[in-house]
Each structure stands twice: as structure tokens, then as C-alpha cells.
Motif scaffolding. Structure first.
Motif, PDB file in Angstrom:
ATOM      1  N   GLU A 218       5.942   6.387   6.214  1.00 50.77           N
ATOM      2  CA  GLU A 218       6.774   5.879   5.127  1.00 50.77           C
ATOM      3  C   GLU A 218       6.221   4.506   4.793  1.00 50.77           C
ATOM      4  O   GLU A 218       6.427   3.538   5.513  1.00 50.77           O
ATOM      5  CB  GLU A 218       8.230   5.766   5.583  1.00 50.77           C
ATOM      6  CG  GLU A 218       8.885   7.118   5.758  1.00 50.77           C
ATOM      7  CD  GLU A 218      10.263   7.022   6.407  1.00 50.77           C
ATOM      8  OE1 GLU A 218      10.565   5.952   6.987  1.00 50.77           O
ATOM      9  OE2 GLU A 218      11.007   8.003   6.326  1.00 50.77           O
ATOM     10  N   SER A 219       5.527   4.475   3.686  1.00 53.90           N
ATOM     11  CA  SER A 219       4.724   3.294   3.387  1.00 53.90           C
ATOM     12  C   SER A 219       5.540   2.017   3.303  1.00 53.90           C
ATOM     13  O   SER A 219       5.104   0.944   3.739  1.00 53.90           O
ATOM     14  CB  SER A 219       3.959   3.524   2.087  1.00 53.90           C
ATOM     15  OG  SER A 219       2.967   2.550   1.965  1.00 53.90           O
ATOM     16  N   GLU A 220       6.771   2.123   2.782  1.00 56.59           N
ATOM     17  CA  GLU A 220       7.583   0.902   2.632  1.00 56.59           C
ATOM     18  C   GLU A 220       7.981   0.311   3.985  1.00 56.59           C
ATOM     19  O   GLU A 220       8.305  -0.872   4.079  1.00 56.59           O
ATOM     20  CB  GLU A 220       8.810   1.169   1.748  1.00 56.59           C
ATOM     21  CG  GLU A 220       9.806   2.175   2.301  1.00 56.59           C
ATOM     22  CD  GLU A 220       9.433   3.624   1.958  1.00 56.59           C
ATOM     23  OE1 GLU A 220      10.331   4.465   1.998  1.00 56.59           O
ATOM     24  OE2 GLU A 220       8.259   3.923   1.680  1.00 56.59           O
ATOM     25  N   SER A 221       7.943   1.155   5.062  1.00 53.12           N
ATOM     26  CA  SER A 221       8.294   0.630   6.393  1.00 53.12           C
ATOM     27  C   SER A 221       7.073   0.177   7.185  1.00 53.12           C
ATOM     28  O   SER A 221       7.215  -0.462   8.219  1.00 53.12           O
ATOM     29  CB  SER A 221       9.020   1.699   7.197  1.00 53.12           C
ATOM     30  OG  SER A 221      10.138   2.175   6.506  1.00 53.12           O
TER      31      SER A 221
ATOM     32  N   TRP B  15      -6.813   3.999   6.667  1.00 49.26           N
ATOM     33  CA  TRP B  15      -6.203   2.990   5.831  1.00 49.26           C
ATOM     34  C   TRP B  15      -5.927   3.539   4.433  1.00 49.26           C
ATOM     35  O   TRP B  15      -6.706   4.318   3.889  1.00 49.26           O
ATOM     36  CB  TRP B  15      -7.138   1.780   5.694  1.00 49.26           C
ATOM     37  CG  TRP B  15      -7.177   0.931   6.915  1.00 49.26           C
ATOM     38  CD1 TRP B  15      -6.326   0.983   7.980  1.00 49.26           C
ATOM     39  CD2 TRP B  15      -8.127  -0.091   7.206  1.00 49.26           C
ATOM     40  NE1 TRP B  15      -6.674   0.046   8.913  1.00 49.26           N
ATOM     41  CE2 TRP B  15      -7.771  -0.632   8.467  1.00 49.26           C
ATOM     42  CE3 TRP B  15      -9.215  -0.623   6.540  1.00 49.26           C
ATOM     43  CZ2 TRP B  15      -8.486  -1.670   9.064  1.00 49.26           C
ATOM     44  CZ3 TRP B  15      -9.931  -1.656   7.134  1.00 49.26           C
ATOM     45  CH2 TRP B  15      -9.575  -2.175   8.385  1.00 49.26           C
ATOM     46  N   THR B  16      -4.836   3.103   3.879  1.00 45.04           N
ATOM     47  CA  THR B  16      -4.580   3.393   2.472  1.00 45.04           C
ATOM     48  C   THR B  16      -4.983   2.154   1.672  1.00 45.04           C
ATOM     49  O   THR B  16      -5.415   1.148   2.250  1.00 45.04           O
ATOM     50  CB  THR B  16      -3.091   3.686   2.214  1.00 45.04           C
ATOM     51  OG1 THR B  16      -2.356   2.480   2.441  1.00 45.04           O
ATOM     52  CG2 THR B  16      -2.563   4.772   3.127  1.00 45.04           C
TER      53      THR B  16
ATOM     54  N   LYS C 127      -2.252  -0.911   5.086  1.00 48.34           N
ATOM     55  CA  LYS C 127      -1.286   0.017   5.658  1.00 48.34           C
ATOM     56  C   LYS C 127      -2.029   1.302   6.031  1.00 48.34           C
ATOM     57  O   LYS C 127      -3.177   1.501   5.651  1.00 48.34           O
ATOM     58  CB  LYS C 127      -0.193   0.321   4.638  1.00 48.34           C
ATOM     59  CG  LYS C 127       0.695  -0.875   4.337  1.00 48.34           C
ATOM     60  CD  LYS C 127       1.869  -0.445   3.479  1.00 48.34           C
ATOM     61  CE  LYS C 127       2.734  -1.659   3.128  1.00 48.34           C
ATOM     62  NZ  LYS C 127       3.946  -1.251   2.393  1.00 48.34           N
ATOM     63  N   VAL C 128      -1.323   2.171   6.763  1.00 57.16           N
ATOM     64  CA  VAL C 128      -1.972   3.378   7.288  1.00 57.16           C
ATOM     65  C   VAL C 128      -1.348   4.612   6.650  1.00 57.16           C
ATOM     66  O   VAL C 128      -0.148   4.629   6.359  1.00 57.16           O
ATOM     67  CB  VAL C 128      -1.829   3.411   8.823  1.00 57.16           C
ATOM     68  CG1 VAL C 128      -2.362   4.723   9.387  1.00 57.16           C
ATOM     69  CG2 VAL C 128      -2.570   2.229   9.440  1.00 57.16           C
TER      70      VAL C 128
END
Lengths: 313, 600
Positions: B541-544, B561-562, B571-572
Motif C-alpha cells: 500500500e504505497s501511501e503507507s 523500487w517504484t 518506495k517499494v
């Protein structure tokens, strides 16, 4: 497109100079189906009466390493492997793998067919410095297409997905490859149908045709322009504003009760408990200022200071 | 090929990998018992032998290569043709038996297929089997393509029985894993001559062995005479004034880059020095030897009194290629230098093989990092934990060495860190049990982690005595590791689920604190073999995600990595196509950002 004159199986061997075999190098990442693609080609060549040698190295194939397979066919084939600079066709199932093997491609007449799919290895995501980017190959599709005359970069997965058969991406590539070798299209389809599960023959035939059609209608100038635009967007994305910022860690010893949580959770493993059971930063160079210790410390004993924390994009 | 070559009348053709052709050769030769321990690049040989009917041929995995050879020797004593396959370093394990068996000779024919690994694609060294063969005075046959791989196995059995000797057929990675067309024949009937009582020949006590040793020297002389007339060593006239002596896969490179050379292709590379070789050398102005690894042929030519060039032009290390052979001939001034045009210069991406997504070994090495152990590694997939980010193996030598080395380290008394040996299930059975007994017997203060993934994973998922399934897929007795270890006398033994990270950390901590030998069995089947085990995929969950990189320490290939960034770090994201659902990353994530995808 530069086409090779097809070799004829009935050419007498010893008469005049022996014809040079055709060399196809197929590369990718373990698990992608490199061996399967090369088996299809080898099997086709054999059916058409050529002598074929197909060589690969097993062992690391399932473990995400680089995988390659040499296919050589012609009247007489000696070496199972291709000489550097002597591949007539280089088929890459993954972008960076294609770049790795470019030196094997015949620089004058070789055809480069590459899936633009990126498989980023964990190793490329190791630079923990703030603002660091992945170590994945930097060469853009546009650059490579400019540099290699007969180059075809396609998103085979997308083409296959549009057909509703995402698993047939390799068959799309075979369709593209079929335009670089003068074998009858029906012979290709026949061999492919033997290699894929019976229920998927129809889907794979469509995927093959899509890849074939894509190459036949390929317009280099338009594609170059498209990729140039893509490159411009991509460059804007990677040129993020972040610059390397050093952070410092402040541990208030009086508040530390030696619970060990920060040491266990530090992703860089640069914290330790000293002989008094108090947390210490043992390797400041490794600390990236990720703040995990600060957030997790139940006693608020750790603070991470960054002189100017970059604003989030 | 020579017109006189002993190729049996062809009935049909198949496309075969070198290893498949070797297997076919064994079956066609009427072999009754075939044995091996898996090892790249030889593994597929026995797997393919097992495709032939059991009424024809017994095919089985052995606990290790010495056991494999002993089983084959037993079958030979019993009067049947016997066959054993192994990789080059496997011959080291089997050498003890071979060194005595060569004095004895054979009853039923005995052939060893040994696969060398020039270039070290998947091994710990690149030793040349021909040197061990010379030590044992055992003839070596070297095929150069899949057809010869089949034919030479048949020839090897004939030589074995005619000269009363075991015979090695030496392959290399390139030959073993190249596919080409092979003409096949029917199977010869098994020999069925039965056991022959002859203690003077069959029982190697000093008095008997002393009498047998001179026979080895006579055997070598007889073999050299055979070599002079054998079509296995064949001579191809060229148009140039120089001659190349070569063998095995190197022959194909020579023909590729120097079709004009006179070529003597040696099918028999020990012993070397026949009259045919002498005649060839005398017929050309300049003699070159193209052979991978050690200068065995080159030395033999020099011993005949000829001037010869070999390792001065062609490397003694690594695998040959058409390019390296051409470069050597250019260096010799025999070919004109070809400029390979530069093309686009790219920096190759570093893509080392890694532990797979969902690999049960990952958690063991995460825990070893956490207790800051000195780790003695062993041979298997888990050796891949030596690279970043797990980077948790300090030493690795040979099959089963981990436990013995740990004993030595603890006895040396200099190490402040806890000493841990990590060893896989198949490797433990292969060579790990005697050193574990040694550790208990000598009361070493070490921890042994048996990484039990229920298969021989590195070589592609072969069964072993700990899986309870035979090579032919039949159920059989299964070794219980916990009972085995307790019976040796280990007091502290725990078996835990490799996917339970908290329990792994806690149990390992207890194990290293225990004074004496502690054994921790980390238990989870391999996610790829024998069946693919795939759970529900996870997602980030990217926002977390706080981009802390904790999960990236697993080295899982499904994580990357994104383009999103948090506080200067990537972020991952999880590739759902690669995620096996092991949940390790979700267990590690400090911000609970990793969740099952289907809960979304």
C-alpha cells in the motif's frame, strides 16, 4: 529490413566455399522462457532440413540470473556457440539483457529484436543514499534504436495483453522473429502449435500473427519519434530534485532502556547495543536517515536530523 | 567423421541434449544398473536414463558419488554392465573407490560419465578430470557432440571389457547442454555373465594389490596400441601447413575458425602418445594443441619429442569459444586479425542469480544476520546468500564441509561470534553426517542449521533419501532428520517453520546461546520443485510505505523500487507475477504497508 538469403538444405556441402550458418541468439532472464523460444526455432529449422545446434547453460536458470541460448543452423554447423559480432539475429525477452548481448550482434547486418520489458534485479536497488536511483540500465530505447540499424523494440506483453493472452508474449516475439528469417509462416505456426498447450493453440496463433504483423508494418521513423517522446518523459521522471543529504542521529542515552527494537529493525543494520545495553550508531556511513528507529523507539530516545529534508515530490 | 567409425546401423534420429545422448548410450549398451548423485552439468543424465523401462535398467540416485560408484562397482562384480554419472568434483568424492577399483578391473563393463565445468558456470572449481584419470590410469573418452556422446558410451563399454578397466567418458558443460541431431540404435542385450570368484583380483589386500599394479602399466601400453588404430582418434587432412590436435567440444571451434588446418581429433585423451599421434606430428610443419583446461595432450606431444604450442596461445583457465580459439590462432600468426567493429557500448547490468521469490532459505539468513554469526556455508542454492543484501555466508568450500569447518573454528578458540554451519538437506545426507558425529564426539560449541527444503534444489529438484521418493518417482523409506540427529547424540534439536520469522529469530538466538552442539532444522519445501507452491500475492500500500528498505534486505526478486519517493528514498512495489506469497516482507514491514492483495 535487411533480410538474409535463406540457406538451402540441398546445397552440396563440399562444393565451393561452405555456406556460413545462420546465427540466432536468444537472451532473457531465468523463468522467461528463453529455452522454450529457442527450442521452437531449433525444431523448425530441423523440420526444414537444416543441421541445427542449440546451446545453453542450465543451473542458474530458475534463480533470476541471465539466461541465453545460441541457435545455429545451416548446411554444416560446427561450433554450438556464436562468435562475438556474428549473430544475425539477437532476440531479447528483456531489455537490459538485450543490451548485455549487443556486442554479439553483427554490427553491419544484424537484426535486434527486443522486448522493452524491464525486469529489475534486487541488486539494482541497493544504493541507499538519499536521492539515489536504481542501477538498472540507463540506455533508452531511442538511443539504442538510433545506434543499431535493424532494431525492433516492442512491448510484447502489451501486444499479448491486448489480445487477451498475456502469457503469449513470447509467441509475439516469435512472430516478429519470423520476419527476420525466411521460413514459411505456416511452418512456424505448425511448430508453435506443438510446443504450446493444446487449448492455447488458437490464442498463440493470434499472438504470432500479431508479432508478425507488427514487424511488417513497422515504420522506423514513426517509432523513433515515439520513443524519443517517451525518452523525454522518462528523463523528466528520473531527474527528481533529490540531492544527497547527510543525516545525523541523536540518541538520548538517559531515555534508552535497552529494548533492542531499533537494532532489530534498522534496515541498514548500523545500530547495535553497547555493553551497557544502550543503543549506539556503529556505522554512521551506512545510516540513510530512514527514521525507522526514531518512529519505533517506545521511549522517543532517538531523533534523526536532516539539515534540509527534501520536500516530497 | 571417419568412414570406419563404429557407428551402429541407424534406425531413427532424435534431437538430443548431450546428456540425453549419454543416457541413451548407456541404455543402448545394455547397462543394467545406472547410478548418480545430481550435480550440474551432469544431472540430466540419470534423469534421462530413468525414462527407459525399469525391466531394462535400474536407475537410482545415490547418497553421494562414492556410494554411486560403489553401487556400480557392485553391479560390475555381479557381471552386469554398470554406469555412473557425476560432475567433476563428484569424482573427488568417488576417487577413493576408483583408485582401488582400477587395480581390480571389471567383470561387467563399468563406465563413468564425468562432466567438467570449464568456465565454472555452476561449480566451486574447474578441475580437469583427465588429471585424475591419469592418476588412476583409467582411459578417458571425450565426445565432441551429442552423436559422439552416444557412440562413445558404447565404445567405452567395449574398451572397459576388452582391457579390463573402468572407463571415463568426459563431457563438459557446453557438450552436456547442447542439443543436436542423434542417430539412435537398439539396445544390446544385458551381459548376464554372473559373479566370478577370484579373490586375487577382487580383494585388494596388499599382496594382491602388489601383483595387480604392474598390470596397470601393461594395460596402458595395450591401450596406446589400441589408440593407434582406433577410429576414435581421427585425422582430417587440411590445406594449411600446420596441424591442430584437439578434443571434445574444442574440435567444433577449431573447425569453425580454421577449416583449412590439418586436424587430429582425439576421441581418447588418456592415454595419449600413440603411433597415430606421432605420425600426425611428423606430417605437419607446426603443431598446435587446442584443449580446454590442463595441457594434457600438449605435454604428451612434448614427451614424444616434438615442438608444440598450446597453453602459450590458448588459455589454461576458463571455457573456450570460437572467439578465444580464433584469438589464439591470430596470436600464432596463422589467421589474420579481424576487427570486431565496436557498435554501441553498453555497461552490462549486474544480474547475479539470487534466492527465488518465496525461497524458504531467506529467513534463515536474515536471522543469521540478526545474531551476527560467523557462518560456515555449504554447497546448494543457499550459497547465493553470500551476495548483497543477505550477505550472510563467511566461508564455503565443498560438499559437507560446513560442519567440519565450524568444529575447527570453535576449537581454534579465536572467534567471538557464535559459529553456525548451514547445510541443505541433500548436502547433509551427502557428506554432513560424519562431521556432525565428529562435532558431538569432540563436544564442539557450534550451531548447525539444516535447511530442509525437501529436495535437491540447486540442480533442479531431484529427490533424495530425505524426500521418501525414488528417482523413478516411487515411494520409499524417508530419513527423519530430527530422529537422525538425536540418535547421533545431539541434545538440543528444534524443528521450525522457515516462514515464521519471529520464531526463526528467537529459536536461533536460543540455539547459539546453547553450549555444545545445537541443531536447528529450518523446514519448508522449495517453492519451485518438485511442485510450484504459490500462495496469494501480496502488495504494497504505497501511501503507507515509508521507503525504509527493510523488505529490500530480503533480496526477494519480486520486490523492486517504484518511481514513487518518500523522503528521498524509493518506495517499494511487489511484482504480482513473481510474488509467491511467502509473507516474509509483510512480517518485516515496520509500517504494515504490505498486505494480501485480495484483501483490497
Amino acid at each position: 529490413m535487411n533480410r538474409r538469403v535463406p540457406l538451402k538444405a540441398d546445397t552440396p556441402a563440399a562444393s565451393s566455399a561452405p555456406e556460413r550458418p545462420t546465427n540466432v541468439l536468444i537472451v532473457g532472464v531465468g523463468g522467461q522462457g528463453v529455452i522454450m523460444v529457442s527450442k521452437v526455432l531449433a525444431s523448425l529449422c530441423q523440420e526444414l532440413g537444416y543441421q541445427v545446434k542449440q546451446s545453453e547453460v542450465h543451473g542458474m536458470a530458475k534463480r533470476g540470473g541471465a539466461v541465453f541460448s545460441h541457435v545455429r543452423f545451416g548446411h554444416t554447423v560446427y561450433s554450438p556457440t556464436i562468435l562475438e559480432g556474428d549473430a544475425d539475429v539477437l532476440v531479447a525477452l528483456e531489455w537490459a539483457e538485450g543490451l548485455r548481448w549487443l556486442p554479439y550482434l553483427n554490427q553491419d547486418s544484424g537484426t535486434f529484436i527486443a522486448d522493452t520489458q524491464h525486469i529489475v534485479p534486487p541488486f539494482a536497488c541497493r544504493n541507499r543514499i538519499r536521492g539515489a536511483d536504481s542501477g538498472y540500465s540507463r540506455e533508452t530505447v531511442h538511443e539504442v534504436m538510433e545506434s543499431v540499424a535493424n532494431s525492433f523494440a516492442l512491448d510484447a506483453l502489451q501486444i499479448a495483453t491486448e489480445l487477451g493472452v498475456p502469457k503469449a508474449a513470447n509467441t509475439v516475439l516469435l512472430g516478429t522473429l519470423s520476419t527476420a528469417l525466411e521460413f514459411p509462416v505456416d511452418a512456424w505456426k505448425g511448430v508453435i502449435s506443438k510446443f504450446v498447450p493444446p487449448k492455447t493453440v488458437e490464442a498463440n496463433t493470434r499472438a504470432f500473427e500479431a508479432g508478425h504483423e507488427w514487424a511488417l508494418t513497422f515504420d522506423r521513423e514513426t517509432r523513433l519519434k515515439e520513443w524519443q517522446e517517451h525518452t523525454a518523459r522518462f528523463s523528466a521522471e528520473i531527474a527528481r530534485s533529490d540531492v544527497a543529504v547527510t543525516s545525523t542521529l541523536e540518541i538520548t542515552e538517559a531515555w534508552c532502556k535497552g529494548c533492542d527494537i531499533c537494532v532489530k529493525f534498522c534496515p541498514e543494520r548500523c545500530l547495535a547495543m553497547d555493553e551497557r545495553q544502550i543503543a549506539v550508531l556503529t556505522d554512521p556511513d551506512r545510516c540513510t536517515g530512514c527514521r525507522i528507529c526514531e518512529w519505533l523507539c517506545p521511549d522517543l530516545a532517538i531523533a534523526v536530523h536532516t539539515p534540509a529534508s527534501p520536500v516530497e515530490a | 567423421m571417419d568412414a570406419e567409425a563404429k557407428t551402429p546401423p541407424a534406425v531413427e534420429t532424435h534431437t538430443m541434449m548431450g546428456n540425453e545422448a549419454i543416457a541413451r548410450g548407456a541404455w543402448e549398451s545394455g547397462v543394467r544398473v545406472a547410478v548418480a548423485y545430481p550435480g550440474t552439468p551432469s544431472t540430466e543424465i540419470l534423469e534421462n536414463v530413468a525414462k527407459y523401462p525399469q525391466e531394462d535398467i535400474e536407475a537410482q540416485w545415490a547418497t553421494n558419488e562414492k556410494v554411486a560408484l560403489d553401487v556400480a562397482i557392485g553391479a560390475s562384480f555381479a557381471g552386469e554392465r554398470a554406469f555412473v554419472a557425476m560432475k567433476h568434483v563428484g569424482l573427488n568424492v568417488a576417487l577413493d573407490s576408483l583408485m582401488s577399483q582400477t587395480y581390480i578391473g571389471v567383470n561387467g563393463g563399468l563406465v563413468l560419465a564425468v562432466c567438467d565445468d570449464p568456465g565454472i558456470h555452476s561449480s566451486q572449481n574447474e578441475q580437469d578430470t583427465r588429471l585424475l584419470a591419469e592418476l588412476a590410469m583409467v582411459p578417458v573418452l571425450e565426445p565432441g557432440d551429442a552423436q559422439e556422446a552416444l557412440d562413445f558410451i558404447r565404445n567405452a563399454f567395449e574398451i572397459s571389457e576388452r582391457f579390463d578397466t573402468p572407463v571415463i567418458v568426459r563431457s563438459t558443460t557446453r557438450l552436456s547442454h547442447t542439443r543436436s541431431v542423434v542417430r539412435v540404435s537398439e539396445r544390446l542385450p544385458a551381459s548376464a555373465i554372473g559373479f566370478r570368484e577370484n579373490p586375487g583380483k577382487n580383494v585388494m589386500i596388499p599382496a594382491h594389490a602388489r601383483a595387480r599394479h604392474p598390470l596397470l602399466l601393461e594395460r596402458k601400453t595395450a591401450l596406446l596400441e589400441y589408440c593407434a588404430g582406433s577410429p576414435l582418434n581421427h585425422w582430417e587432412e587440411g590445406t594449411a601447413d600446420y596441424g591442430i590436435i584437439t578434443a571434445g567440444i574444442s574440435y567444433s571451434y577449431v573447425k569453425e575458425v580454421a577449416p583449412e588446418a590439418h586436424v587430429l581429433k582425439l576421441g581418447i585423451t588418456w592415454p595419449v602418445g600413440s603411433e597415430k599421434l606421432r605420425a600426425f606430428c611428423a606430417s605437419v610443419k607446426r603443431i598446435l594443441v587446442v584443449e580446454e583446461l590442463e595441457p594434457v595432450i600438449e605435454q604428451a606431444v612434448r614427451d614424444l619429442g616434438f615442438e608444440v604450442e598450446g597453453k602459450s596461445l590458448f588459455s589454461r583457465v576458463g571455457e573456450f569459444s570460437p572467439r578465444s580459439v580464433r584469438d589464439g590462432l591470430v596470436k600464432a600468426g596463422l589467421l589474420a586479425a579481424q576487427s570486431v567493429s565496436g557498435g554501441m557500448a553498453t555497461k552490462p547490468l549486474i544480474r547475479p542469480p539470487v534466492l527465488c521469490s518465496g525461497c524458504p532459505h531467506t529467513s534463515s539468513y536474515m536471522a543469521l544476520r540478526a545474531v551476527d554469526a560467523r557462518v560456515c556455508g555449504d554447497i546448494g542454492c543457499y550459497t547465493l546468500a553470500v551476495v548483497e543484501p543477505l550477505k550472510a555466508i563467511d566461508v564455503c568450500v565443498a560438499m559437507g564441509s560446513s560442519i567440519g569447518m565450524a568444529v575447527g573454528m570453535s576449537k581454534a578458540g579465536t572467534e567471538k561470534k557464535p559459529i553456525v554451519a548451514t547445510i541443505g538437506d541433500s548436502t547433509f545426507l551427502h557428506a554432513g553426517i560424519p562431521p556432525l558425529i565428529d562435532a558431538v564426539y569432540n563436544n564442539a560449541d557450534i550451531t548447525v542449521m539444516i535447511l530442509d527444503n525437501h529436495t535437491t534444489a540447486m540442480t533442479g529438484g531431484q529427490d533424495h533419501a530425505g524426500t521418501g521418493v525414488t528417482l523413478r518417482g516411487e515411494k520409499t523409506a524417508r530419513v527423519n532428520f530430527e530422529e537422525l540427529v538425536r540418535s547421533i547424540g545431539v541434545q538440543w534439536v528444534r524443528q521450525i517453520d522457515s516462514y515464521n520469522l519471529a520464531s526463526m529469530y528467537q529459536t536461533l538466538r536460543e540455539a547459539v546461546e546453547y553450549k555444545g552442539v545445537s541443531v536447528l532444522i529450518s523446514d519448508r519445501p522449495c517453492v519451485l520443485d518438485p511442485v510450484k507452491i504459490r500462495g496469494e500475492a501480496f502488495l504494497v500500500e504505497s501511501e503507507s510505505c515509508v521507503a525504509c528498505q527493510s523488505c529490500m534486505n530480503l533480496g526477494c526478486p519480486a520486490l523492486a523500487w517504484t518511481d514513487e519517493v518518500y523522503d528521498g528514498h524509493h518506495k517499494v512495489g511487489i511484482d504480482p507475477a513473481q510474488c509467491m506469497g511467502c509473507s516474509l516482507c509483510a512480517q518485516i514491514c515496520p509500517s504494515n504497508a504490505i498486505q494480501l492483495a485480495n484483501l483490497q
